[in-house]
Scaffold this active site. Structure first.
Site, PDB file in Angstrom:
ATOM      1  N   TRP A 213       1.161  -1.467  -0.158  1.00  0.00           N
ATOM      2  CA  TRP A 213       0.152   0.026   0.111  1.00  0.00           C
ATOM      3  C   TRP A 213       0.659   1.215   0.283  1.00  0.00           C
ATOM      4  CZ3 TRP A 213      -4.430  -1.224  -1.633  1.00  0.00           C
ATOM      5  CH2 TRP A 213      -4.899  -2.698  -1.727  1.00  0.00           C
TER       6      TRP A 213
ATOM      7  N   ASP B 127      -1.461   6.635   5.758  1.00  0.00           N
ATOM      8  CA  ASP B 127      -2.192   5.739   6.088  1.00  0.00           C
ATOM      9  C   ASP B 127      -2.510   5.130   6.764  1.00  0.00           C
ATOM     10  OD1 ASP B 127      -4.116   4.196   4.718  1.00  0.00           O
ATOM     11  OD2 ASP B 127      -2.968   3.693   3.402  1.00  0.00           O
TER      12      ASP B 127
ATOM     13  N   LYS C 138     -11.901  -2.108   7.915  1.00  0.00           N
ATOM     14  CA  LYS C 138     -11.225  -2.217   8.517  1.00  0.00           C
ATOM     15  C   LYS C 138     -11.720  -2.322   9.901  1.00  0.00           C
ATOM     16  CE  LYS C 138      -8.068  -1.953   5.498  1.00  0.00           C
ATOM     17  NZ  LYS C 138      -8.424  -4.001   4.819  1.00  0.00           N
TER      18      LYS C 138
HETATM   19  N1  PMP Z   1      -4.071   0.734   2.789  1.00  0.00           N
HETATM   20  C1  PMP Z   1      -4.034   0.031   3.900  1.00  0.00           C
HETATM   21  C2  PMP Z   1      -3.248  -0.597   4.812  1.00  0.00           C
HETATM   22  C3  PMP Z   1      -4.676  -0.790   3.347  1.00  0.00           C
HETATM   23  O1  PMP Z   1      -4.420  -2.067   3.982  1.00  0.00           O
HETATM   24  C4  PMP Z   1      -5.878  -1.237   2.372  1.00  0.00           C
HETATM   25  C5  PMP Z   1      -6.823  -1.721   1.791  1.00  0.00           C
HETATM   26  N2  PMP Z   1      -6.496  -3.180   1.967  1.00  0.00           N
HETATM   27  C6  PMP Z   1      -5.656   0.033   1.282  1.00  0.00           C
HETATM   28  C7  PMP Z   1      -4.956   1.193   1.289  1.00  0.00           C
HETATM   29  C8  PMP Z   1      -6.524   0.360  -0.173  1.00  0.00           C
HETATM   30  O2  PMP Z   1      -8.297   0.498   0.781  1.00  0.00           O
HETATM   31  P1  PMP Z   1      -8.819   0.683  -1.128  1.00  0.00           P
HETATM   32  O3  PMP Z   1      -9.476  -0.854  -1.421  1.00  0.00           O
HETATM   33  O4  PMP Z   1     -10.406   1.606   0.258  1.00  0.00           O
HETATM   34  O5  PMP Z   1      -8.538   1.516  -1.692  1.00  0.00           O
END
Ligand code: PMP
Length: 355
Positions: free
Chosen positions: A99, A166, A190
């Site tokens: 990510w 994030d 989450k």
């Molecule tokens: N950042 C983190 C730390 C994540 O775990 C995730 C999704 N698992 C995301 C960003 C991306 O999120 P989204 O699917 O809501 O775009």
């Protein structure tokens, strides 16, 4: 059979939060209408947004001068909204996983990106330390919990430049010193709500500083000025977030969440270390309380599919590891119970006894 939900996201929510949201979808506050069919500008919906904002501020003890908005697009959209709004010339990124890398890729569309450190060469099993942060960077972007690799920064870094984080997979799991951050964002699916909404916390004075023009919907200022109501927000996920934040508050706030998270993680990591079949993948000092990753020891590798089936037959759901790590991942967000963790540990012990 009772199911124990270890999904990485969307993931387990407290039963009472799901029931309250389901009730509101059938009849919103006795109005005879569903939450799904009322206007977001209805008089009885505004208090929901107001309450959700108030709870974010209260739970994270936000200092004055910060705004909270609820936006659609997933955390992935914030990967682009962040540099759009905050990157004038140069930004620093800490590369701690998939990510973080995706966030960095978007930032490169807007200016110079300095990767201050990376643990990619060791498949992201640790959080780099002692790196140099360029003092002329507009911000340092971090991913506080690496959902896929099971590492976490359970501390607020000291940085010469403002932090942007994030916190998609660990927000509200511990107290945070928000004053160190210009922006904190999180996809809700989450620790906060069902999928469909992001929580974005921004420092007001950090907005409107870049020289570029920002498309209206991507400009945080648009949403701050309009109280998340510039366009139609995702009303059901916001309602669910509000109910879940009430649950966090009722259960002792983020301090209590941190305590419970430690308790669950300690139990599970202790078993992973004790059990001859398994080993953890993340370095002990950096391992996550939220996503507990483990694999079969080399001599038992061929038992991986068997354990997955064994645990599944005992009610475990969602423990298959992400393909970039393999093995298993037990996600233990705020709603996870000690009972669930005990059930998984019992499966591990029972399976060990058979081999
Ligand atoms: N950042 C983190 C730390 C994540 O775990 C995730 C999704 N698992 C995301 C960003 C991306 O999120 P989204 O699917 O809501 O775009």
């Amino acid at each position: 059979m009772k199911k124990y939900n270890f999904n990485a996201g969307p993931s387990m929510l407290p039963r009472e939060v799901i029931e309250a949201t389901a009730d509101a979808c059938l009849d919103f506050e006795g109005s005879g209408l569903s939450l799904m069919e009322i206007s977001h500008r209805a008089k009885n919906f505004q208090p929901v947004v107001d309450k959700a904002v108030e709870l974010v501020k209260e739970l994270l003890d936000l200092p004055a001068g910060y705004s909270v908005v609820f936006l659609a697009g997933g955390a992935s959209t914030e990967f682009c909204r962040v540099p759009y709004n905050f990157l004038e010339k140069k930004a620093a990124y800490l590369n701690t996983g998939t990510w973080a890398k995706k966030a960095m890729k978007e930032a490169k569309l807007f200016g110079e990106v300095v990767e201050v450190a990376s643990s990619a060469e060791d498949n992201y099993t640790y959080i780099p330390k002692n790196f140099t942060i360029p003092a002329d960077a507009d911000y340092l972007h971090i991913t506080t919990n690496n959902t896929i690799f099971g590492t976490e920064m359970r501390y607020d870094l000291d940085s010469p430049v403002p932090l942007i984080a994030d916190m998609s997979s660990d927000i509200f799991s511990r107290p945070v010193d928000v004053s160190k951050y210009n922006c904190i964002y999180a996809g809700a699916q989450k620790n906060v709500s069902m999928a469909g909404v992001n929580i974005v916390i921004v420092k007001d004075e950090a907005l409107n500083k870049v020289s570029r023009q920002i498309p209206t919907m991507l400009d945080y200022m648009t949403h701050v000025k309009n109280g998340s109501m510039f366009n139609t927000p995702p009303v059901v996920p916001i309602y669910c977030a509000m109910k879940n934040l009430e649950w966090v508050k009722k259960n002792g706030g983020v301090e209590a969440m941190a305590q419970r998270a430690k308790e669950r993680a300690d139990m599970l990591y202790t078993e992973i270390e004790r059990n001859k079949l398994f080993r953890g993948t993340a370095k002990a000092e950096d391992r996550s309380y939220m996503n507990i990753c483990f694999v079969m020891n080399d001599e038992y590798k061929e038992l991986e599919a068997d354990f997955l089936q064994f645990a599944t037959e005992r009610g475990m759901v969602g423990i298959k590891g992400h393909r970039s790590v393999g093995g298993f991942r037990a996600s233990c967000y705020n709603a996870q119970t000690i009972e669930g963790v005990q059930a998984l540990i019992q499966s591990m012990k029972d399976f060990e006894a058979q081999h």
